[in-house]
Design a protein around this motif. Sequence first.
Motif, PDB file in Angstrom:
ATOM      1  N   PHE A  36       0.955  -1.180   0.291  1.00 42.94           N
ATOM      2  CA  PHE A  36       0.073   0.301   0.209  1.00 42.94           C
ATOM      3  C   PHE A  36       0.716   1.131  -0.591  1.00 42.94           C
ATOM      4  N   ILE A  37       1.654   0.954   0.136  1.00 41.54           N
ATOM      5  CA  ILE A  37       3.269   2.224   0.182  1.00 41.54           C
ATOM      6  C   ILE A  37       2.774   3.595  -0.649  1.00 41.54           C
ATOM      7  N   LYS A  38       2.666   2.934  -2.140  1.00 43.37           N
ATOM      8  CA  LYS A  38       2.732   4.068  -3.408  1.00 43.37           C
ATOM      9  C   LYS A  38       0.933   3.964  -2.691  1.00 43.37           C
ATOM     10  N   ASP A  39       0.370   4.318  -3.251  1.00 42.34           N
ATOM     11  CA  ASP A  39      -1.134   4.301  -3.028  1.00 42.34           C
ATOM     12  C   ASP A  39      -1.589   4.994  -1.532  1.00 42.34           C
ATOM     13  N   LEU A  40      -0.478   5.195  -0.590  1.00 42.81           N
ATOM     14  CA  LEU A  40      -1.030   5.449   0.584  1.00 42.81           C
ATOM     15  C   LEU A  40      -0.091   7.583  -0.015  1.00 42.81           C
ATOM     16  N   TYR A  41       1.007   7.468  -0.664  1.00 38.29           N
ATOM     17  CA  TYR A  41       1.889   8.269  -0.679  1.00 38.29           C
ATOM     18  C   TYR A  41       1.103   9.229  -1.677  1.00 38.29           C
ATOM     19  N   LYS A  42       0.554   8.353  -2.627  1.00 32.71           N
ATOM     20  CA  LYS A  42      -0.364   9.646  -3.641  1.00 32.71           C
ATOM     21  C   LYS A  42      -1.323   9.975  -3.110  1.00 32.71           C
ATOM     22  N   PHE A  43      -2.174   9.201  -2.615  1.00 31.61           N
ATOM     23  CA  PHE A  43      -2.875   9.864  -1.596  1.00 31.61           C
ATOM     24  C   PHE A  43      -2.638  11.028  -0.312  1.00 31.61           C
ATOM     25  N   GLY A  44      -1.797  10.763  -0.295  1.00 33.17           N
ATOM     26  CA  GLY A  44      -1.020  11.634   1.071  1.00 33.17           C
ATOM     27  C   GLY A  44      -1.371  13.017   0.704  1.00 33.17           C
ATOM     28  N   LEU A  47      -3.461  15.368  -0.519  1.00 36.45           N
ATOM     29  CA  LEU A  47      -4.035  16.015   0.593  1.00 36.45           C
ATOM     30  C   LEU A  47      -3.127  16.969   0.500  1.00 36.45           C
ATOM     31  N   HIS A  48      -2.071  16.723   0.755  1.00 32.59           N
ATOM     32  CA  HIS A  48      -1.445  17.768   0.870  1.00 32.59           C
ATOM     33  C   HIS A  48      -0.234  18.133   0.346  1.00 32.59           C
ATOM     34  N   ALA A  49       0.396  18.494  -0.463  1.00 33.57           N
ATOM     35  CA  ALA A  49       1.772  18.587  -1.865  1.00 33.57           C
ATOM     36  C   ALA A  49       3.102  19.210  -0.290  1.00 33.57           C
ATOM     37  N   ASP A  50       2.968  18.290   0.476  1.00 27.41           N
ATOM     38  CA  ASP A  50       3.926  18.235   0.942  1.00 27.41           C
ATOM     39  C   ASP A  50       5.151  17.314   1.104  1.00 27.41           C
ATOM     40  N   ASP A  51       6.356  16.945   0.788  1.00 28.93           N
ATOM     41  CA  ASP A  51       5.969  15.451   0.752  1.00 28.93           C
ATOM     42  C   ASP A  51       7.241  14.652   2.031  1.00 28.93           C
ATOM     43  N   ALA A  52       7.158  15.615   2.875  1.00 29.19           N
ATOM     44  CA  ALA A  52       8.204  15.662   4.745  1.00 29.19           C
ATOM     45  C   ALA A  52       6.929  15.292   5.598  1.00 29.19           C
ATOM     46  N   ILE A  53       5.825  15.831   4.958  1.00 31.89           N
ATOM     47  CA  ILE A  53       4.678  15.877   5.991  1.00 31.89           C
ATOM     48  C   ILE A  53       4.143  14.625   6.221  1.00 31.89           C
ATOM     49  N   VAL A  54       3.440  14.207   4.041  1.00 26.78           N
ATOM     50  CA  VAL A  54       3.099  13.052   4.012  1.00 26.78           C
ATOM     51  C   VAL A  54       4.502  11.746   4.306  1.00 26.78           C
ATOM     52  N   GLN A  80      -8.855   1.043   3.229  1.00 29.26           N
ATOM     53  CA  GLN A  80      -9.531   2.384   3.447  1.00 29.26           C
ATOM     54  C   GLN A  80      -9.175   2.026   4.717  1.00 29.26           C
ATOM     55  N   TYR A  81      -8.776   1.496   6.132  1.00 26.28           N
ATOM     56  CA  TYR A  81      -8.431   1.719   7.175  1.00 26.28           C
ATOM     57  C   TYR A  81      -6.881   2.686   6.970  1.00 26.28           C
ATOM     58  N   LEU A  82      -6.241   2.436   5.614  1.00 27.35           N
ATOM     59  CA  LEU A  82      -4.448   3.238   5.578  1.00 27.35           C
ATOM     60  C   LEU A  82      -5.270   4.334   5.253  1.00 27.35           C
ATOM     61  N   PHE A  83      -6.171   4.294   4.295  1.00 30.77           N
ATOM     62  CA  PHE A  83      -6.357   5.627   3.768  1.00 30.77           C
ATOM     63  C   PHE A  83      -6.901   7.142   5.259  1.00 30.77           C
ATOM     64  N   LYS A  84      -7.689   6.564   6.143  1.00 32.76           N
ATOM     65  CA  LYS A  84      -8.748   6.956   7.269  1.00 32.76           C
ATOM     66  C   LYS A  84      -7.805   7.414   7.841  1.00 32.76           C
ATOM     67  N   ALA A  85      -6.544   6.718   8.004  1.00 30.26           N
ATOM     68  CA  ALA A  85      -5.742   6.864   9.279  1.00 30.26           C
ATOM     69  C   ALA A  85      -4.507   7.768   8.576  1.00 30.26           C
ATOM     70  N   LEU A  86      -4.157   7.942   7.615  1.00 32.53           N
ATOM     71  CA  LEU A  86      -3.052   8.672   7.062  1.00 32.53           C
ATOM     72  C   LEU A  86      -3.492   9.998   6.782  1.00 32.53           C
ATOM     73  N   SER A  87      -5.028  10.043   6.290  1.00 32.49           N
ATOM     74  CA  SER A  87      -5.986  11.674   6.608  1.00 32.49           C
ATOM     75  C   SER A  87      -6.162  12.286   8.107  1.00 32.49           C
ATOM     76  N   ASN A  88      -6.054  11.630   8.905  1.00 30.38           N
ATOM     77  CA  ASN A  88      -6.393  11.905   9.522  1.00 30.38           C
ATOM     78  C   ASN A  88      -5.156  12.306  11.006  1.00 30.38           C
ATOM     79  N   ARG A  89      -3.956  11.641  10.268  1.00 32.27           N
ATOM     80  CA  ARG A  89      -2.515  11.532  10.830  1.00 32.27           C
ATOM     81  C   ARG A  89      -2.103  13.496  10.235  1.00 32.27           C
ATOM     82  N   ILE A  90      -2.300  13.303   8.717  1.00 29.51           N
ATOM     83  CA  ILE A  90      -1.772  14.838   8.059  1.00 29.51           C
ATOM     84  C   ILE A  90      -2.931  15.692   8.772  1.00 29.51           C
ATOM     85  N   GLN A  91      -4.065  15.469   8.908  1.00 33.01           N
ATOM     86  CA  GLN A  91      -4.435  16.903   9.598  1.00 33.01           C
ATOM     87  C   GLN A  91      -4.202  17.057  11.085  1.00 33.01           C
TER      88      GLN A  91
END
Length: 198
Positions: A36-44, A47-54, A80-91
């Motif tokens: 899932f790393i590629k999908d998570l990175y692309k999704f992140g 949401l926010h175009a900051d490579d370091a934060i993502v 979906q669990y990972l996407f939601k976790a990533l969204s929450n973390r970025i926010q």
Amino acid sequence: MPFSNTYLLDEPSVPQLWDELRSGDKSALEAIYKLFIKDLYKFGMSLHADDAIVKDAIQDIFIDLWQYRARLCGDAAVKQYLFKALSNRIQKELGKDARRSKLNWLTDEDKSAVISVEDEIVLRQTETEITGKMKQAMTLLPLRQKEVIHYLFFEKLSYEETATLLGINIRSTYTLAWKAISALKKAITILVFILVTG
């Protein structure tokens, strides 16, 4: 995150890997990361175009997965669990912990919430042609609107699935989608005008 090559990606199913992770198998965590790393990175980045934060947010998710593995739900939809976790973390990183309170106005009482069938059909029909311009325009959207567009039109989730991931009711999801689509149409029109006249 240093991982070995214990699992081949075409081997155990995602639910099986999830169960093995919950049981304390670190190589299952590795396999989930690789899947899932590629999908998570692309999704992140959508949401926010900051490579370091993502990247930091993704790293934190997998650290948490290992640390709290025994508490993970057995029947989770893993992607979906990972996407939601990533969204929450970025926010959270962006200091938007109060985002839900800001969305309180998106209730069932909002009669303008229902996106028109025509708008949705038009958007889907032209999706292929405008994908590139849409990605540019998406950088201008609020984070929550970026998220709903990504789920609906890039991950091809239903409104019901998207509402569940966002933790809001379906009418609120329609409202977010309607606002995002309206903003995208406006931004794309401007981008096209700039391209034509530039």
